[in-house]
Design a protein around this motif. Structure first.
Motif, PDB file in Angstrom:
ATOM      1  N   GLN A  51       0.823  -1.197   0.000  1.00  0.00           N
ATOM      2  CA  GLN A  51       0.000   0.000   0.000  1.00  0.00           C
ATOM      3  C   GLN A  51       0.863   1.255   0.000  1.00  0.00           C
ATOM      4  OE1 GLN A  51      -2.559   1.146  -1.314  1.00  0.00           O
ATOM      5  NE2 GLN A  51      -4.020  -0.037  -0.111  1.00  0.00           N
ATOM      6  N   ARG A  52       2.014   1.192   0.651  1.00  0.00           N
ATOM      7  CA  ARG A  52       2.945   2.321   0.614  1.00  0.00           C
ATOM      8  C   ARG A  52       3.431   2.563  -0.819  1.00  0.00           C
ATOM      9  NH1 ARG A  52       4.705   0.033   5.618  1.00  0.00           N
ATOM     10  NH2 ARG A  52       4.505   1.508   7.345  1.00  0.00           N
ATOM     11  N   VAL A  53       3.697   1.486  -1.534  1.00  0.00           N
ATOM     12  CA  VAL A  53       4.152   1.615  -2.920  1.00  0.00           C
ATOM     13  C   VAL A  53       3.050   2.259  -3.773  1.00  0.00           C
ATOM     14  CG1 VAL A  53       4.943   0.394  -4.984  1.00  0.00           C
ATOM     15  CG2 VAL A  53       5.737  -0.330  -2.725  1.00  0.00           C
ATOM     16  N   GLY A  54       1.808   1.834  -3.548  1.00  0.00           N
ATOM     17  CA  GLY A  54       0.694   2.432  -4.282  1.00  0.00           C
ATOM     18  C   GLY A  54       0.569   3.917  -4.012  1.00  0.00           C
ATOM     19  N   LEU A  55       0.771   4.304  -2.758  1.00  0.00           N
ATOM     20  CA  LEU A  55       0.709   5.715  -2.393  1.00  0.00           C
ATOM     21  C   LEU A  55       1.864   6.479  -3.034  1.00  0.00           C
ATOM     22  CD1 LEU A  55      -0.485   8.052  -0.772  1.00  0.00           C
ATOM     23  CD2 LEU A  55       0.797   7.243   1.218  1.00  0.00           C
ATOM     24  N   ALA A  56       3.062   5.891  -2.994  1.00  0.00           N
ATOM     25  CA  ALA A  56       4.222   6.549  -3.594  1.00  0.00           C
ATOM     26  C   ALA A  56       4.042   6.723  -5.096  1.00  0.00           C
ATOM     27  CB  ALA A  56       5.487   5.732  -3.314  1.00  0.00           C
ATOM     28  N   ARG A  57       3.460   5.735  -5.754  1.00  0.00           N
ATOM     29  CA  ARG A  57       3.229   5.840  -7.204  1.00  0.00           C
ATOM     30  C   ARG A  57       2.267   6.976  -7.518  1.00  0.00           C
ATOM     31  NH1 ARG A  57       1.064   0.538 -10.060  1.00  0.00           N
ATOM     32  NH2 ARG A  57      -0.755   1.064  -8.796  1.00  0.00           N
ATOM     33  N   ALA A  58       1.235   7.118  -6.680  1.00  0.00           N
ATOM     34  CA  ALA A  58       0.286   8.215  -6.892  1.00  0.00           C
ATOM     35  C   ALA A  58       0.942   9.562  -6.644  1.00  0.00           C
ATOM     36  CB  ALA A  58      -0.927   8.038  -5.989  1.00  0.00           C
ATOM     37  N   LEU A  59       1.805   9.639  -5.630  1.00  0.00           N
ATOM     38  CA  LEU A  59       2.455  10.902  -5.276  1.00  0.00           C
ATOM     39  C   LEU A  59       3.569  11.281  -6.240  1.00  0.00           C
ATOM     40  CD1 LEU A  59       2.744  10.437  -1.407  1.00  0.00           C
ATOM     41  CD2 LEU A  59       1.381  12.183  -2.565  1.00  0.00           C
TER      42      LEU A  59
END
Length: 254
Positions: free
Chosen positions: A146-154
């Motif tokens: 989920q952190r990776v998903g957030l980083a990709r969005a950011l």
């Protein structure tokens, strides 16, 4: 609570209907609300009240049957990288490393290699996964994914983050940690966040305002402001009372 001025998102009289073999189903009915620039607004309600549908409309993945949605004064018609979306399902590419997953949107935008690498490294440091840059999704825990998903969005530096129950598939301890990290990121970047959840405590812990949705078809029942400073003490009486009030409000309209 921070001072918010210009409306980043305006939802004006939006309804959404679906046609099926059994006839017409109304998912949303006459939704109107606005989210100010830099504000953290949570849409809260029971399963099936149209929360995810509303987020998909704002993202441009679907179109409303009636009404308009504008972002920074422009009509939403298609997805846009300025509206980063984080889903409950991780949606990571299993054949790409963490670094490559975070870089995906930047590659699509044609960002030069050196700038892209710098941006990806910055995001990996923000989410605390620099040591896992070359790992693949199958090697990560749910919270790490989920952190990776957030980083990709950011990584593409959107003005707006749309988050659809992003912590719903992780354990409670990880969920609390991710909530804490999200608030830090939000404060540091001044993003506008539209967050969807059915978890009342999560809504009270995170939000400037909570938009309470009623059952099917989904409509706005109430909007509640939460003025207390963060981090918020979940055992404080005001917090317990707010959770109970919201619970009773939602229960009476399901």
């Amino acid at each position: 609570m921070r001072d918010h001025n210009d409306a980043a998102i305006t939802i004006d009289g939006v309804s959404k209907q679906y046609e099926g073999e059994g006839g017409t189903t109304t998912a949303l009915r006459e939704i109107s609300l606005s989210v100010s620039s830099g504000e953290f607004v949570t849409v809260l309600g029971p399963s099936g009240c149209g929360k995810t549908t509303l987020l998909r409309l704002v993202s441009g993945l679907e179109s409303p049957t009636d009404g308009d949605i504008t972002v920074a004064g422009k009509l939403v018609q298609v997805p846009d990288p300025n509206r980063g979306t984080v889903f409950q399902a991780y949606h990571l590419f299993p054949w790409l490393t963490v670094r490559e997953n975070v870089a995906f949107g930047l590659v699509e935008q044609g960002v030069p290699d050196a700038e892209r690498q710098d941006r990806v490294q910055e995001m990996l440091e923000v989410i605390g996964l620099s040591n896992f840059a070359d790992a693949y999704p199958k090697e990560l825990s749910g919270g790490m994914k989920q952190r990776v998903g957030l980083a990709r969005a950011l990584a593409v530096d959107p003005d707006i983050l749309l988050m659809d129950e992003p912590f719903g598939s992780v354990d409670m301890q990880t969920r609390r940690q991710l909530q804490h990290e999200l608030i830090h990121i939000w404060r540091d970047t001044d993003k506008t966040v539209l967050f969807v959840t059915h978890d009342i405590e999560e809504a009270v812990a995170l939000s400037d305002r909570i938009v309470v949705m009623s059952g099917t078809p989904g409509c706005v029942q109430a909007t509640v402001s939460v003025a207390e400073s963060r981090p918020r003490n979940r055992s404080a009486q005001w917090f317990v009372d707010q959770v109970e009030t919201l619970f009773e409000r939602i229960k009476s309209n399901t």
